[in-house]
Design a protein around this motif. Structure first.
Motif, PDB file in Angstrom:
ATOM      1  N   HIS A   1       2.845  21.172  17.859  1.00 46.50           N
ATOM      2  CA  HIS A   1       4.163  21.177  16.948  1.00 46.50           C
ATOM      3  C   HIS A   1       3.712  20.565  15.744  1.00 46.50           C
ATOM      4  N   PRO A   2       2.137  21.014  14.988  1.00 48.82           N
ATOM      5  CA  PRO A   2       1.995  20.480  13.682  1.00 48.82           C
ATOM      6  C   PRO A   2       3.115  20.538  12.773  1.00 48.82           C
ATOM      7  N   GLU A   3       4.557  21.536  12.650  1.00 48.97           N
ATOM      8  CA  GLU A   3       5.301  22.420  11.535  1.00 48.97           C
ATOM      9  C   GLU A   3       6.586  20.220  11.590  1.00 48.97           C
ATOM     10  N   ALA A   4       6.932  19.794  13.480  1.00 49.08           N
ATOM     11  CA  ALA A   4       7.465  18.996  13.488  1.00 49.08           C
ATOM     12  C   ALA A   4       7.313  17.604  13.171  1.00 49.08           C
ATOM     13  N   LEU A   5       6.057  17.457  13.063  1.00 51.44           N
ATOM     14  CA  LEU A   5       5.075  16.074  12.922  1.00 51.44           C
ATOM     15  C   LEU A   5       5.263  15.990  11.354  1.00 51.44           C
ATOM     16  N   ARG A   6       5.042  17.085  10.589  1.00 48.95           N
ATOM     17  CA  ARG A   6       5.321  17.381   9.464  1.00 48.95           C
ATOM     18  C   ARG A   6       6.726  16.604   8.998  1.00 48.95           C
ATOM     19  N   GLU A   7       7.816  17.684   9.364  1.00 50.94           N
ATOM     20  CA  GLU A   7       9.509  16.982   8.826  1.00 50.94           C
ATOM     21  C   GLU A   7       9.396  15.768   9.190  1.00 50.94           C
ATOM     22  N   ARG A   8       8.967  15.453  10.328  1.00 51.02           N
ATOM     23  CA  ARG A   8       9.314  13.888  10.080  1.00 51.02           C
ATOM     24  C   ARG A   8       8.676  12.728   9.198  1.00 51.02           C
TER      25      ARG A   8
ATOM     26  N   LYS B   1       0.890  -0.973  -0.111  1.00 52.20           N
ATOM     27  CA  LYS B   1       0.119  -0.360   0.407  1.00 52.20           C
ATOM     28  C   LYS B   1       0.610   1.183  -0.023  1.00 52.20           C
ATOM     29  N   GLY B   2       1.637   1.067  -0.078  1.00 53.96           N
ATOM     30  CA  GLY B   2       2.958   2.190   0.400  1.00 53.96           C
ATOM     31  C   GLY B   2       2.794   3.121   1.379  1.00 53.96           C
ATOM     32  N   LEU B   3       4.452   3.632   1.495  1.00 54.76           N
ATOM     33  CA  LEU B   3       4.970   3.991   3.261  1.00 54.76           C
ATOM     34  C   LEU B   3       3.920   4.978   3.734  1.00 54.76           C
ATOM     35  N   ALA B   4       2.388   5.360   2.966  1.00 50.59           N
ATOM     36  CA  ALA B   4       1.216   6.400   3.294  1.00 50.59           C
ATOM     37  C   ALA B   4       0.332   5.602   4.220  1.00 50.59           C
ATOM     38  N   ALA B   5       0.423   4.396   4.299  1.00 51.58           N
ATOM     39  CA  ALA B   5      -0.658   3.329   4.978  1.00 51.58           C
ATOM     40  C   ALA B   5      -0.494   3.965   6.229  1.00 51.58           C
ATOM     41  N   LEU B   6       1.087   3.514   6.746  1.00 57.19           N
ATOM     42  CA  LEU B   6       1.403   3.310   8.146  1.00 57.19           C
ATOM     43  C   LEU B   6       1.584   4.964   8.907  1.00 57.19           C
ATOM     44  N   ALA B   7       1.088   5.881   8.109  1.00 53.76           N
ATOM     45  CA  ALA B   7       1.259   7.021   8.688  1.00 53.76           C
ATOM     46  C   ALA B   7       1.384   7.465   9.700  1.00 53.76           C
ATOM     47  N   ASP B   8      -0.433   7.569   9.888  1.00 54.33           N
ATOM     48  CA  ASP B   8      -1.167   6.792  11.175  1.00 54.33           C
ATOM     49  C   ASP B   8      -0.677   6.713  11.863  1.00 54.33           C
ATOM     50  N   PHE B   9      -0.365   5.305  11.732  1.00 49.37           N
ATOM     51  CA  PHE B   9       0.245   4.298  13.154  1.00 49.37           C
ATOM     52  C   PHE B   9       1.438   4.974  13.064  1.00 49.37           C
ATOM     53  N   GLN B  10       2.527   5.539  12.259  1.00 50.79           N
ATOM     54  CA  GLN B  10       3.666   5.835  12.820  1.00 50.79           C
ATOM     55  C   GLN B  10       3.387   7.442  13.693  1.00 50.79           C
ATOM     56  N   ALA B  11       2.591   7.985  13.465  1.00 52.52           N
ATOM     57  CA  ALA B  11       2.542   9.452  13.846  1.00 52.52           C
ATOM     58  C   ALA B  11       1.855   9.200  15.331  1.00 52.52           C
ATOM     59  N   THR B  12       1.052   8.760  16.028  1.00 52.81           N
ATOM     60  CA  THR B  12       1.155   8.186  17.277  1.00 52.81           C
ATOM     61  C   THR B  12       1.665   7.419  18.031  1.00 52.81           C
ATOM     62  N   ARG B  13       2.520   6.672  17.258  1.00 50.40           N
ATOM     63  CA  ARG B  13       3.543   6.123  17.796  1.00 50.40           C
ATOM     64  C   ARG B  13       5.022   7.464  17.988  1.00 50.40           C
ATOM     65  N   TRP B  14       5.493   8.253  17.334  1.00 47.14           N
ATOM     66  CA  TRP B  14       6.503   9.425  17.658  1.00 47.14           C
ATOM     67  C   TRP B  14       6.113  10.283  18.998  1.00 47.14           C
ATOM     68  N   PHE B  15       5.021  10.607  19.089  1.00 48.59           N
ATOM     69  CA  PHE B  15       4.130  11.999  19.664  1.00 48.59           C
ATOM     70  C   PHE B  15       3.222  11.781  20.428  1.00 48.59           C
ATOM     71  N   GLY B  16       2.864  12.222  21.289  1.00 47.74           N
ATOM     72  CA  GLY B  16       2.030  12.316  22.400  1.00 47.74           C
ATOM     73  C   GLY B  16       0.538  13.142  22.109  1.00 47.74           C
ATOM     74  N   ASP B  17      -0.334  13.068  21.825  1.00 42.79           N
ATOM     75  CA  ASP B  17      -1.304  13.840  21.403  1.00 42.79           C
ATOM     76  C   ASP B  17      -1.214  15.240  21.542  1.00 42.79           C
ATOM     77  N   ARG B  18      -1.190  15.742  22.699  1.00 44.26           N
ATOM     78  CA  ARG B  18      -0.418  17.243  22.793  1.00 44.26           C
ATOM     79  C   ARG B  18       0.704  17.642  21.798  1.00 44.26           C
ATOM     80  N   PHE B  19       1.197  17.220  21.790  1.00 43.88           N
ATOM     81  CA  PHE B  19       2.225  17.820  21.256  1.00 43.88           C
ATOM     82  C   PHE B  19       2.334  17.888  19.551  1.00 43.88           C
ATOM     83  N   ARG B  20       1.738  16.440  18.660  1.00 42.49           N
ATOM     84  CA  ARG B  20       1.036  17.023  17.954  1.00 42.49           C
ATOM     85  C   ARG B  20       0.110  18.106  17.544  1.00 42.49           C
ATOM     86  N   ALA B  21      -0.488  17.874  18.629  1.00 35.12           N
ATOM     87  CA  ALA B  21      -1.440  19.408  18.198  1.00 35.12           C
ATOM     88  C   ALA B  21      -0.753  20.531  18.493  1.00 35.12           C
TER      89      ALA B  21
END
Length: 268
Positions: A169-176, A147-167
């Motif tokens: 610091h959206p630029e950090a999430l976009r860069e990573r 399915k491509g790496l994009a299919a893992l994007a949500d899985f990765q985002a929630t493992r990488w950072f907590g909900d508050r940080f993602r909300a």
């Protein structure tokens, strides 16, 4: 002034690197990034350290601007890659810090090139992912290939950072996430296979240099229990748990990670 360049390994793979010289006499520090990331992963930590260290970052094979080479991958190869980069810039030794996959590379480097590892900082990592790891990592690879790496994007985002940080610091999430999605698919697959098969536990008693372990309190990719196992198996290792943080603490908590690194730099 930041220096950039590339080295060629013994098996012909070109690895990109960047160096931020510190003040005269500053200790040498090599930084190994997480899976499907790149050397920019460490920008916040490098900024927090300032001129207190001579800092080397690089892209692991199959990541960032480095070439892919041929698979399958092995941690011994990744450890030798770091040695090759250090050779290329004329470093005899350094403190080595790594996060997640980079932490596995740091462990392998410390065991394989012990005289060149002045100290180790093992961040959000483990020596062994457990008995189900080969299956779990290969399932992840199957999803990426189908399915491509994009299919893992949500899985990765929630493992990488907590909900508050993602909300907040959206630029950090976009860069990573951009680094994740830009990763070579074969390089990603071979790296996942390498991590799924890894068992560094027999090597840990050989890590007699100063070692600090750090982990996010909410890290469920490489858990606090895994970090405690590292600390308990490595002679004299210390453990720092970062409250409220998840898996990519060098991005989420760069100042606190820099403080852990600074502690090891002060011991060598």
């Amino acid at each position: 002034m930041t220096e950039t360049g590339a080295v060629r390994t013994a098996d012909g793979v070109t690895l990109a690197w960047s160096r931020r010289p510190g003040r005269p006499g500053a200790p040498r520090l090599a930084l190994a990034h997480s899976l499907a990331q790149d050397m920019a992963f460490w920008d916040g930590v490098a900024e927090a350290l300032g001129d207190g260290a001579d800092i080397l970052t690089y892209d692991c094979r199959g990541h960032g601007r480095s070439a892919r080479g041929e698979g399958p991958y092995a941690l011994d190869t990744f450890a030798d890659d770091l040695a090759a980069v250090m050779d290329g810039i004329g470093w005899p030794d350094a403190v080595v810090a790594g996060c997640s996959m980079g932490g596995c590379v740091a462990q392998a480097f410390g065991a394989r090139h012990g005289a060149r590892a002045r100290g180790l900082v093992l961040i959000d990592t483990t020596a062994w992912y457990g008995p189900d790891a080969p299956r779990a990592w290969r399932e992840r690879v199957a999803t990426a290939r189908q399915k491509g790496l994009a299919a893992l994007a949500d899985f990765q985002a929630t493992r990488w950072f907590g909900d508050r940080f993602r909300a907040e610091h959206p630029e950090a999430l976009r860069e990573r996430m951009a680094a994740f999605l830009a990763t070579d698919l074969d390089g990603y697959a071979w790296s996942c296979g390498m991590l799924g098969d890894a068992d560094l536990r027999p090597l840990l008693p050989r890590l007699t240099m100063p070692v600090a372990v750090a982990v996010g309190e909410e890290d469920y990719a490489t858990t606090v229990a895994m970090a405690e196992a590292l600390r308990d198996a490595i002679p004299g290792a210390t453990l720092t748990v970062l409250p409220g943080a998840r898996h990519l603490t060098p991005v989420e908590r760069p100042a606190e990670v820099a403080a852990v690194i600074r502690g090891v730099l002060g011991r060598v």
